[in-house]
Design a protein around this motif. Structure first.
Motif, PDB file in Angstrom:
ATOM      1  N   LEU A 137      63.495  24.894 -48.418  1.00 38.50           N
ATOM      2  CA  LEU A 137      64.339  24.217 -49.407  1.00 38.50           C
ATOM      3  C   LEU A 137      63.561  23.101 -50.118  1.00 38.50           C
ATOM      4  O   LEU A 137      63.727  22.882 -51.319  1.00 38.50           O
ATOM      5  CB  LEU A 137      65.583  23.635 -48.732  1.00 38.50           C
ATOM      6  N   ALA A 138      62.697  22.413 -49.358  1.00 38.79           N
ATOM      7  CA  ALA A 138      61.915  21.317 -49.951  1.00 38.79           C
ATOM      8  C   ALA A 138      60.927  21.831 -50.993  1.00 38.79           C
ATOM      9  O   ALA A 138      60.543  21.111 -51.918  1.00 38.79           O
ATOM     10  CB  ALA A 138      61.174  20.556 -48.861  1.00 38.79           C
ATOM     11  N   ALA A 139      60.517  23.072 -50.853  1.00 43.14           N
ATOM     12  CA  ALA A 139      59.603  23.674 -51.834  1.00 43.14           C
ATOM     13  C   ALA A 139      60.361  24.094 -53.096  1.00 43.14           C
ATOM     14  O   ALA A 139      59.786  24.140 -54.184  1.00 43.14           O
ATOM     15  CB  ALA A 139      58.897  24.878 -51.218  1.00 43.14           C
ATOM     16  N   GLU A 140      61.660  24.353 -52.951  1.00 41.09           N
ATOM     17  CA  GLU A 140      62.454  24.889 -54.070  1.00 41.09           C
ATOM     18  C   GLU A 140      63.251  23.832 -54.825  1.00 41.09           C
ATOM     19  O   GLU A 140      63.499  23.968 -56.013  1.00 41.09           O
ATOM     20  CB  GLU A 140      63.474  25.912 -53.531  1.00 41.09           C
ATOM     21  N   ARG A 141      63.712  22.794 -54.126  1.00 42.36           N
ATOM     22  CA  ARG A 141      64.694  21.866 -54.707  1.00 42.36           C
ATOM     23  C   ARG A 141      64.166  20.435 -54.772  1.00 42.36           C
ATOM     24  O   ARG A 141      63.418  20.017 -53.905  1.00 42.36           O
ATOM     25  CB  ARG A 141      65.974  21.857 -53.857  1.00 42.36           C
ATOM     26  N   GLU A 142      64.658  19.687 -55.777  1.00 43.16           N
ATOM     27  CA  GLU A 142      64.233  18.284 -55.896  1.00 43.16           C
ATOM     28  C   GLU A 142      65.047  17.367 -54.997  1.00 43.16           C
ATOM     29  O   GLU A 142      64.608  16.300 -54.613  1.00 43.16           O
ATOM     30  CB  GLU A 142      64.352  17.827 -57.340  1.00 43.16           C
ATOM     31  N   GLN A 143      66.287  17.802 -54.700  1.00 41.85           N
ATOM     32  CA  GLN A 143      67.134  16.962 -53.850  1.00 41.85           C
ATOM     33  C   GLN A 143      67.752  17.775 -52.714  1.00 41.85           C
ATOM     34  O   GLN A 143      68.194  18.897 -52.915  1.00 41.85           O
ATOM     35  CB  GLN A 143      68.254  16.325 -54.668  1.00 41.85           C
ATOM     36  N   LEU A 144      67.749  17.186 -51.525  1.00 42.77           N
ATOM     37  CA  LEU A 144      68.415  17.810 -50.375  1.00 42.77           C
ATOM     38  C   LEU A 144      69.467  16.841 -49.856  1.00 42.77           C
ATOM     39  O   LEU A 144      69.287  15.613 -49.927  1.00 42.77           O
ATOM     40  CB  LEU A 144      67.406  18.091 -49.250  1.00 42.77           C
ATOM     41  N   GLU A 165      52.403  21.176 -51.156  1.00 43.53           N
ATOM     42  CA  GLU A 165      53.066  20.694 -52.363  1.00 43.53           C
ATOM     43  C   GLU A 165      54.531  21.033 -52.280  1.00 43.53           C
ATOM     44  O   GLU A 165      54.902  22.197 -52.137  1.00 43.53           O
ATOM     45  CB  GLU A 165      52.432  21.338 -53.594  1.00 43.53           C
ATOM     46  N   LEU A 166      55.373  20.009 -52.347  1.00 41.45           N
ATOM     47  CA  LEU A 166      56.811  20.213 -52.206  1.00 41.45           C
ATOM     48  C   LEU A 166      57.531  19.636 -53.423  1.00 41.45           C
ATOM     49  O   LEU A 166      57.136  18.589 -53.950  1.00 41.45           O
ATOM     50  CB  LEU A 166      57.309  19.541 -50.927  1.00 41.45           C
ATOM     51  N   ALA A 167      58.599  20.293 -53.832  1.00 41.70           N
ATOM     52  CA  ALA A 167      59.351  19.857 -55.016  1.00 41.70           C
ATOM     53  C   ALA A 167      60.266  18.677 -54.696  1.00 41.70           C
ATOM     54  O   ALA A 167      60.600  17.884 -55.577  1.00 41.70           O
ATOM     55  CB  ALA A 167      60.193  21.030 -55.534  1.00 41.70           C
ATOM     56  N   VAL A 168      60.644  18.542 -53.450  1.00 42.30           N
ATOM     57  CA  VAL A 168      61.696  17.587 -53.106  1.00 42.30           C
ATOM     58  C   VAL A 168      61.291  16.132 -53.399  1.00 42.30           C
ATOM     59  O   VAL A 168      60.177  15.711 -53.096  1.00 42.30           O
ATOM     60  CB  VAL A 168      62.121  17.761 -51.623  1.00 42.30           C
ATOM     61  N   GLN A 169      62.220  15.393 -54.047  1.00 44.44           N
ATOM     62  CA  GLN A 169      61.997  13.986 -54.369  1.00 44.44           C
ATOM     63  C   GLN A 169      62.904  13.093 -53.540  1.00 44.44           C
ATOM     64  O   GLN A 169      62.557  11.967 -53.237  1.00 44.44           O
ATOM     65  CB  GLN A 169      62.317  13.728 -55.856  1.00 44.44           C
ATOM     66  N   VAL A 177      59.896  16.508 -40.763  1.00 50.13           N
ATOM     67  CA  VAL A 177      59.286  17.804 -41.075  1.00 50.13           C
ATOM     68  C   VAL A 177      58.616  17.746 -42.454  1.00 50.13           C
ATOM     69  O   VAL A 177      57.458  18.177 -42.634  1.00 50.13           O
ATOM     70  CB  VAL A 177      60.372  18.912 -41.032  1.00 50.13           C
ATOM     71  N   ILE A 178      59.318  17.180 -43.415  1.00 43.50           N
ATOM     72  CA  ILE A 178      58.805  17.175 -44.793  1.00 43.50           C
ATOM     73  C   ILE A 178      57.610  16.216 -44.925  1.00 43.50           C
ATOM     74  O   ILE A 178      56.616  16.525 -45.585  1.00 43.50           O
ATOM     75  CB  ILE A 178      59.966  16.842 -45.759  1.00 43.50           C
ATOM     76  N   GLU A 179      57.709  15.086 -44.246  1.00 42.34           N
ATOM     77  CA  GLU A 179      56.598  14.130 -44.253  1.00 42.34           C
ATOM     78  C   GLU A 179      55.330  14.747 -43.635  1.00 42.34           C
ATOM     79  O   GLU A 179      54.221  14.621 -44.176  1.00 42.34           O
ATOM     80  CB  GLU A 179      57.033  12.869 -43.481  1.00 42.34           C
ATOM     81  N   GLN A 180      55.507  15.442 -42.517  1.00 41.24           N
ATOM     82  CA  GLN A 180      54.372  16.101 -41.856  1.00 41.24           C
ATOM     83  C   GLN A 180      53.729  17.132 -42.785  1.00 41.24           C
ATOM     84  O   GLN A 180      52.512  17.233 -42.868  1.00 41.24           O
ATOM     85  CB  GLN A 180      54.843  16.820 -40.583  1.00 41.24           C
ATOM     86  N   ALA A 181      54.568  17.890 -43.453  1.00 45.09           N
ATOM     87  CA  ALA A 181      54.059  18.940 -44.346  1.00 45.09           C
ATOM     88  C   ALA A 181      53.283  18.313 -45.512  1.00 45.09           C
ATOM     89  O   ALA A 181      52.218  18.793 -45.899  1.00 45.09           O
ATOM     90  CB  ALA A 181      55.218  19.786 -44.861  1.00 45.09           C
ATOM     91  N   ARG A 182      53.822  17.212 -46.059  1.00 50.25           N
ATOM     92  CA  ARG A 182      53.143  16.515 -47.175  1.00 50.25           C
ATOM     93  C   ARG A 182      51.775  15.998 -46.720  1.00 50.25           C
ATOM     94  O   ARG A 182      50.775  16.160 -47.414  1.00 50.25           O
ATOM     95  CB  ARG A 182      53.993  15.341 -47.659  1.00 50.25           C
ATOM     96  N   GLN A 183      51.782  15.396 -45.518  1.00 49.74           N
ATOM     97  CA  GLN A 183      50.515  14.850 -44.993  1.00 49.74           C
ATOM     98  C   GLN A 183      49.484  15.952 -44.806  1.00 49.74           C
ATOM     99  O   GLN A 183      48.287  15.720 -44.895  1.00 49.74           O
ATOM    100  CB  GLN A 183      50.762  14.140 -43.660  1.00 49.74           C
ATOM    101  N   ALA A 232      63.838  23.544 -39.079  1.00 51.38           N
ATOM    102  CA  ALA A 232      62.576  23.028 -39.629  1.00 51.38           C
ATOM    103  C   ALA A 232      62.040  23.964 -40.712  1.00 51.38           C
ATOM    104  O   ALA A 232      61.640  23.522 -41.803  1.00 51.38           O
ATOM    105  CB  ALA A 232      61.552  22.859 -38.509  1.00 51.38           C
ATOM    106  N   LYS A 233      62.068  25.246 -40.441  1.00 56.31           N
ATOM    107  CA  LYS A 233      61.558  26.219 -41.425  1.00 56.31           C
ATOM    108  C   LYS A 233      62.449  26.224 -42.670  1.00 56.31           C
ATOM    109  O   LYS A 233      61.949  26.321 -43.789  1.00 56.31           O
ATOM    110  CB  LYS A 233      61.542  27.618 -40.809  1.00 56.31           C
ATOM    111  N   THR A 234      63.752  26.127 -42.447  1.00 58.30           N
ATOM    112  CA  THR A 234      64.677  26.100 -43.591  1.00 58.30           C
ATOM    113  C   THR A 234      64.408  24.873 -44.450  1.00 58.30           C
ATOM    114  O   THR A 234      64.406  24.951 -45.687  1.00 58.30           O
ATOM    115  CB  THR A 234      66.140  26.083 -43.084  1.00 58.30           C
ATOM    116  N   MET A 235      64.165  23.723 -43.820  1.00 58.41           N
ATOM    117  CA  MET A 235      63.882  22.497 -44.582  1.00 58.41           C
ATOM    118  C   MET A 235      62.628  22.652 -45.445  1.00 58.41           C
ATOM    119  O   MET A 235      62.609  22.236 -46.602  1.00 58.41           O
ATOM    120  CB  MET A 235      63.701  21.306 -43.625  1.00 58.41           C
TER     121      MET A 235
END
Ligand code: NAP
Length: 299
Positions: free
Chosen positions: A170-177, A241-245, A231-237, A164-167
């Motif tokens: 990475l979501a903060a750094e990269r546009e695609q996972l 601010e995350l870079a991942v698209q 994880v990413i959806e929860q963080a966005r909510q 979860a922490k790794t995601m």
């Protein structure tokens, strides 16, 4: 009641340091040991000596060789820590008449099919880590000491690194996972494992028939891809601010690793629930909690 905890600084070990306190005097060791007590599972004579000297009523072994890919090139070391050391612990606890608590893994199964694995089904590990963990289970069972072996899956904790922490990083750094979508299991918190361990120990002390292997995982199931999305959806909510698209779903075959991993990591936990009168929370509960704790955001 004297309790020896080994591997005190691992994900599960750290939570056990808290959860075991109300049960008795906890002597917690990491691999460095202390006051002449050996906590290094690689030192088999030292481990035996420590148990003889200390004479604990309960040993909880949270230490393990957990580097799944590295184990492929270090099978002897993995075997020593995951199989030979638990065999010594079991032999000593048989002599002392106390309980041994040990942890194992869904990786003892080959991951075939879609159904949750039960404790009585045949094991067939796909990698060295799983094989050595299975050998550890067998050694404990063969010793006939009073034991609780909890097979768990996809462990995470607020302390230490985890998926979860790794995601989030990475979501903060990269546009695609690109995340694996064909391995399915249940993310299970070290906190839950530790609390259930303490509950089961309390019950088992008066119920020796409880000795055996139990599957212990959070309720529900998800793929790594679904877990990352959650994880990413929860963080966005929560306003991060995350870079991942895009979070692309890939297969295990698209992401080769030294150790082969099972596709079906589902564990049937009904034996644990029925024997100890437990309710297992949905996996999302613990992950939401982890995100609140590690990201410092509030909902
Ligand atoms: N993590 C998972 O996803 C997962 C899944 C299924 C089952 N399990 C099982 O659950 C249990 C707990 O796992 P965990 O996630 O808490 O693992 P972890 O965070 O990797 O902790 C393992 C601990 O074992 C210690 N250790 C390694 N070699 C040692 C040695 N020779 N002597 C003494 N200590 C040693 C490590 O210490 P150092 O930090 O000093 O190396 C670490 O503190 C293990 O039995 C594991 O096999 C884990």
């Amino acid at each position: 009641m004297k309790i020896l905890l080994l591997g005190k600084n691992g994900q599960v070990g750290w939570e056990l340091q808290r959860a075991l306190q109300p049960l008795g005097q906890v002597i917690a060791l990491d691999r460095a040991g202390e006051c002449g007590l050996v906590g290094n599972l690689g030192d088999l004579p030292g481990l035996r000596r420590t148990l003889c000297d200390l004479k604990p009523d309960i040993v909880v072994n949270a230490a393990a060789y957990t580097a799944v890919d590295k184990a492929e090139s270090e099978p002897a070391l993995a075997r020593r820590i995951n199989a030979e050391a638990p065999a010594i612990l079991a032999e000593c606890m048989k002599k002392l008449g106390g309980w041994l608590v040990h942890y194992s893994t869904d990786y003892v199964f080959d991951g075939s099919g879609q159904q949750p694995w039960r404790e009585d089904q045949s094991t067939a590990p796909l990698n060295v880590y799983g094989q050595t963990k299975r050998e550890g289970e067998q050694a404990i069972q063969a010793s006939d000491c009073k034991h609780l072996i909890f097979r768990t899956s996809w462990v995470y904790a607020a302390r230490g690194n985890n998926f979860a922490k790794t995601m989030l990083r990475l979501a903060a750094e990269r546009e695609q996972l690109k995340i694996i979508d064909d391995q399915v299991g249940a993310p299970t918190s070290a906190e839950l494992i530790a609390d259930i361990t303490a509950h089961c120990l309390r019950t088992a002390r008066n119920k020796p028939v409880a000795s055996g292997i139990y599957h212990l995982a959070a309720a529900g199931e998800v793929s790594w891809h679904g877990y990352a999305n959650f994880v990413i959806e929860q963080a966005r909510q929560a306003g991060q601010e995350l870079a991942v698209q895009k979070i692309a779903a890939i297969t295990t075959a698209d992401y080769p690793t030294p150790a082969q991993r099972p596709l079906n990591s589902r564990l049937d936990c009904s034996k644990l629930r029925d024997t100890f009168g437990l309710h297992l929370p949905d996996w999302q509960n613990g992950v939401e909690r982890l995100l609140l704790e590690t990201q410092g955001y509030s909902s």
